[in-house]
Write an enzyme that holds these catalytic residues in place. Structure first.
Site, mmCIF file in Angstrom:
data_model
loop_
_atom_site.group_PDB
_atom_site.id
_atom_site.type_symbol
_atom_site.label_atom_id
_atom_site.label_comp_id
_atom_site.label_asym_id
_atom_site.label_seq_id
_atom_site.Cartn_x
_atom_site.Cartn_y
_atom_site.Cartn_z
ATOM 1 N N GLY A 209 32.907 98.095 54.245
ATOM 2 C CA GLY A 209 33.498 96.861 53.727
ATOM 3 C C GLY A 209 32.391 95.866 53.401
ATOM 4 C CD GLN A 210 33.693 90.864 50.686
ATOM 5 O OE1 GLN A 210 32.895 90.150 50.092
ATOM 6 N NE2 GLN A 210 34.883 90.428 51.053
ATOM 7 C CG ASP B 205 41.043 81.196 56.508
ATOM 8 O OD1 ASP B 205 40.412 82.249 56.327
ATOM 9 O OD2 ASP B 205 41.850 80.737 55.666
ATOM 10 C CE LYS C 44 41.854 90.056 60.771
ATOM 11 N NZ LYS C 44 40.998 91.280 60.894
ATOM 12 C CD1 TRP D 281 38.856 80.952 52.090
ATOM 13 C CD2 TRP D 281 37.712 79.696 50.629
ATOM 14 N NE1 TRP D 281 39.645 79.886 51.740
ATOM 15 C CE2 TRP D 281 38.969 79.088 50.849
ATOM 16 C CE3 TRP D 281 36.820 79.078 49.767
ATOM 17 C CZ2 TRP D 281 39.351 77.914 50.220
ATOM 18 C CZ3 TRP D 281 37.188 77.886 49.148
ATOM 19 C CH2 TRP D 281 38.442 77.325 49.365
ATOM 20 C CE1 TYR E 297 43.780 90.293 56.488
ATOM 21 C CE2 TYR E 297 44.094 87.923 56.266
ATOM 22 C CZ TYR E 297 43.273 88.996 56.502
ATOM 23 O OH TYR E 297 41.940 88.783 56.792
ATOM 24 C CG ASP F 55 25.285 105.632 66.164
ATOM 25 O OD1 ASP F 55 24.178 105.857 65.638
ATOM 26 O OD2 ASP F 55 25.626 106.068 67.274
HETATM 27 N N1 LIG Z 1 37.609 89.034 52.920
HETATM 28 C C1 LIG Z 1 37.945 87.803 53.298
HETATM 29 O O1 LIG Z 1 38.024 86.872 52.485
HETATM 30 C C2 LIG Z 1 38.192 87.503 54.756
HETATM 31 C C3 LIG Z 1 38.587 86.218 55.124
HETATM 32 C C4 LIG Z 1 38.817 85.949 56.476
HETATM 33 C C5 LIG Z 1 38.643 86.939 57.421
HETATM 34 N N2 LIG Z 1 38.268 88.180 57.035
HETATM 35 C C6 LIG Z 1 38.082 89.212 58.056
HETATM 36 O O2 LIG Z 1 36.709 89.571 58.090
HETATM 37 C C7 LIG Z 1 36.568 90.955 58.433
HETATM 38 C C8 LIG Z 1 35.712 91.676 57.415
HETATM 39 O O3 LIG Z 1 36.341 91.562 56.143
HETATM 40 P P1 LIG Z 1 35.720 92.206 54.824
HETATM 41 O O4 LIG Z 1 35.807 91.176 53.770
HETATM 42 O O5 LIG Z 1 34.412 92.865 55.119
HETATM 43 O O6 LIG Z 1 36.842 93.315 54.539
HETATM 44 P P2 LIG Z 1 36.762 94.550 53.552
HETATM 45 O O7 LIG Z 1 35.668 94.376 52.568
HETATM 46 O O8 LIG Z 1 38.154 94.766 53.051
HETATM 47 O O9 LIG Z 1 36.353 95.754 54.519
HETATM 48 C C9 LIG Z 1 37.246 96.316 55.418
HETATM 49 C C10 LIG Z 1 36.798 97.745 55.614
HETATM 50 O O10 LIG Z 1 37.656 98.350 56.574
HETATM 51 C C11 LIG Z 1 37.919 99.662 56.116
HETATM 52 N N3 LIG Z 1 39.131 100.200 56.699
HETATM 53 C C12 LIG Z 1 40.418 100.018 56.300
HETATM 54 N N4 LIG Z 1 41.237 100.750 57.075
HETATM 55 C C13 LIG Z 1 40.471 101.398 57.973
HETATM 56 C C14 LIG Z 1 40.730 102.308 59.012
HETATM 57 N N5 LIG Z 1 41.974 102.720 59.291
HETATM 58 N N6 LIG Z 1 39.685 102.786 59.733
HETATM 59 C C15 LIG Z 1 38.425 102.401 59.465
HETATM 60 N N7 LIG Z 1 38.100 101.548 58.464
HETATM 61 C C16 LIG Z 1 39.123 101.052 57.743
HETATM 62 C C17 LIG Z 1 38.041 99.498 54.611
HETATM 63 O O11 LIG Z 1 37.929 100.765 53.957
HETATM 64 P P3 LIG Z 1 38.730 100.999 52.587
HETATM 65 O O12 LIG Z 1 38.295 99.884 51.661
HETATM 66 O O13 LIG Z 1 38.271 102.363 52.170
HETATM 67 O O14 LIG Z 1 40.186 100.907 52.923
HETATM 68 C C18 LIG Z 1 36.866 98.594 54.332
HETATM 69 O O15 LIG Z 1 35.681 99.335 54.151
HETATM 70 C C19 LIG Z 1 37.997 91.493 58.542
HETATM 71 O O16 LIG Z 1 38.406 91.460 59.882
HETATM 72 C C20 LIG Z 1 38.836 90.496 57.744
HETATM 73 O O17 LIG Z 1 40.177 90.442 58.169
HETATM 74 C C21 LIG Z 1 38.017 88.490 55.727
#
Ligand SMILES: NC(=O)c1ccc[n+]([C@@H]2O[C@H](COP(=O)([O-])OP(=O)(O)OC[C@H]3O[C@@H](n4cnc5c(N)ncnc54)[C@H](OP(=O)(O)O)[C@@H]3O)[C@@H](O)[C@H]2O)c1
Length: 296
Positions: free
Chosen positions: A13-14, A106, A133, A154, A129, A32
């Site tokens: 993920g990001q 948030d 969370k 964000w 969602y 790892d």
């Molecule tokens: N993005 C935002 O704006 C935002 C805002 C507030 C909080 N957050 C939180 O910050 C954290 C990181 O977010 P991010 O932006 O890095 O999210 P992201 O880019 O969507 O990455 C999430 C990763 O989790 C993987 N994943 C999904 N289902 C899975 C499973 N069953 N087992 C293992 N991996 C799995 C996804 O793989 P696939 O893509 O292949 O499904 C993806 O690589 C998360 O907890 C998110 O809720 C994000």
């Protein structure tokens, strides 16, 4: 000195990719990385095997279901990844000397106190969602696993899909776009967040006074308060795009899941507990844009 052993889940993920990107600078840590193919966190047996075959000092859970609108139609999958999988992880870590790092959002607040949201503020998650969370973090807090829970907002990065990349693309393709101007918050450069986490781990390992502070819930985002419209304007200007950005209210851009009007979070608690950097959002966005431009 023994290296600090860390597992990163959801490593594609990001945020996960940012840990991969920065990890080599932390020579006193060994990592790892588990992407979804290597470890599906919804599979309790697989989680148990992965987190007990090697016993880690820290497990950093970056895996999440983040498709906020799609979640309204994929409730069970969203809850399975954002809530039930937290049970799999804490069950696997039960009785081990492993600390957990977990990320929340948030979106759990969804209130408008008129000042930056504090960790003690009431939560009122709207939508699947947001609810998933909150349930995930609430479950973790009920266990005996020492866990650092960070609510962030964000999230943007050079990796994955996000608002910055979308705006850069639209800036090349469109002559004008509409962007909502009544949702306030701050973007979070995922690399800054990843560095903050490794800094907190370092401080916790070297100062036993911080062990208690680690086991708590904190907000973290880059500094500043803006709307998505402000961010879009900034990105167009920085990328020298002629695309005009027009402000619209949220009501003019309806989405299946409700968006919080107020995502401005106070960072006082995390800044008081640990010595960390909280760069301004402009720095966070500039760094991403420069890196993306250098790859063009
Ligand atoms: N993005 C935002 O704006 C935002 C805002 C507030 C909080 N957050 C939180 O910050 C954290 C990181 O977010 P991010 O932006 O890095 O999210 P992201 O880019 O969507 O990455 C999430 C990763 O989790 C993987 N994943 C999904 N289902 C899975 C499973 N069953 N087992 C293992 N991996 C799995 C996804 O793989 P696939 O893509 O292949 O499904 C993806 O690589 C998360 O907890 C998110 O809720 C994000």
């Amino acid at each position: 000195m023994k290296k600090i052993k860390i597992a990163v889940l959801g490593a594609n993920g990001q945020l996960g990719q940012e840990f991969r990107y920065i990890h080599a600078s932390y020579e006193y840590m060994s990592f790892d990385f588990f992407d979804k193919n290597a470890l599906d966190i919804t599979d309790p047996n697989a989680v148990k095997i992965a987190l007990t075959t090697t016993v880690y000092d820290y497990v950093i859970n970056c895996a999440a279901y983040t498709a906020v609108d799609k979640a309204e139609n994929e409730q069970s999958l969203c809850f399975a990844i954002n809530n039930l999988a937290c049970i799999n992880i804490t069950d696997a870590l039960h009785g081990l000397d492993t600390r957990l790092v977990h990320f929340s959002s948030d979106y759990v607040y969804h209130t408008y106190p008129g000042f930056p949201l504090q960790e003690t503020d009431v939560t009122a998650p709207q939508g699947i969602y947001a609810q998933s969370k909150l349930q995930g973090e609430e479950h973790i807090r009920t266990t005996s696993i020492p866990a650092l829970i960070i609510r962030t907002s964000w999230v943007v990065s050079v990796f994955g899909h996000n608002f910055v990349k979308t705006m850069i693309r639209l800036g090349k393709e469109k002559s004008e776009i509409n962007v909502v101007n009544d949702q306030y918050g701050a973007p979070t450069n995922a690399r800054h967040l990843a560095k903050v986490v490794l800094e907190i781990i370092t401080q916790t390992e070297t100062n036993s006074d911080l062990i208690q502070a680690f086991n708590d819930t904190y907000n973290f985002a880059n500094e500043g308060i803006i709307t998505w419209y402000d961010l879009a304007q900034y990105i167009m200007k920085q990328s020298l795009s002629n695309c005009k950005v027009f402000p619209i209210p949220t009501t003019a851009y309806p989405t299946p899941a409700k968006r919080p009007h107020w995502s401005v979070m106070s960072k006082k608690k995390i800044n008081n507990a640990f010595q960390i950097d909280t760069p301004h959002w402009r720095q966070g966005i500039q760094e991403i844009m420069e890196e993306l431009a250098s790859k063009d």
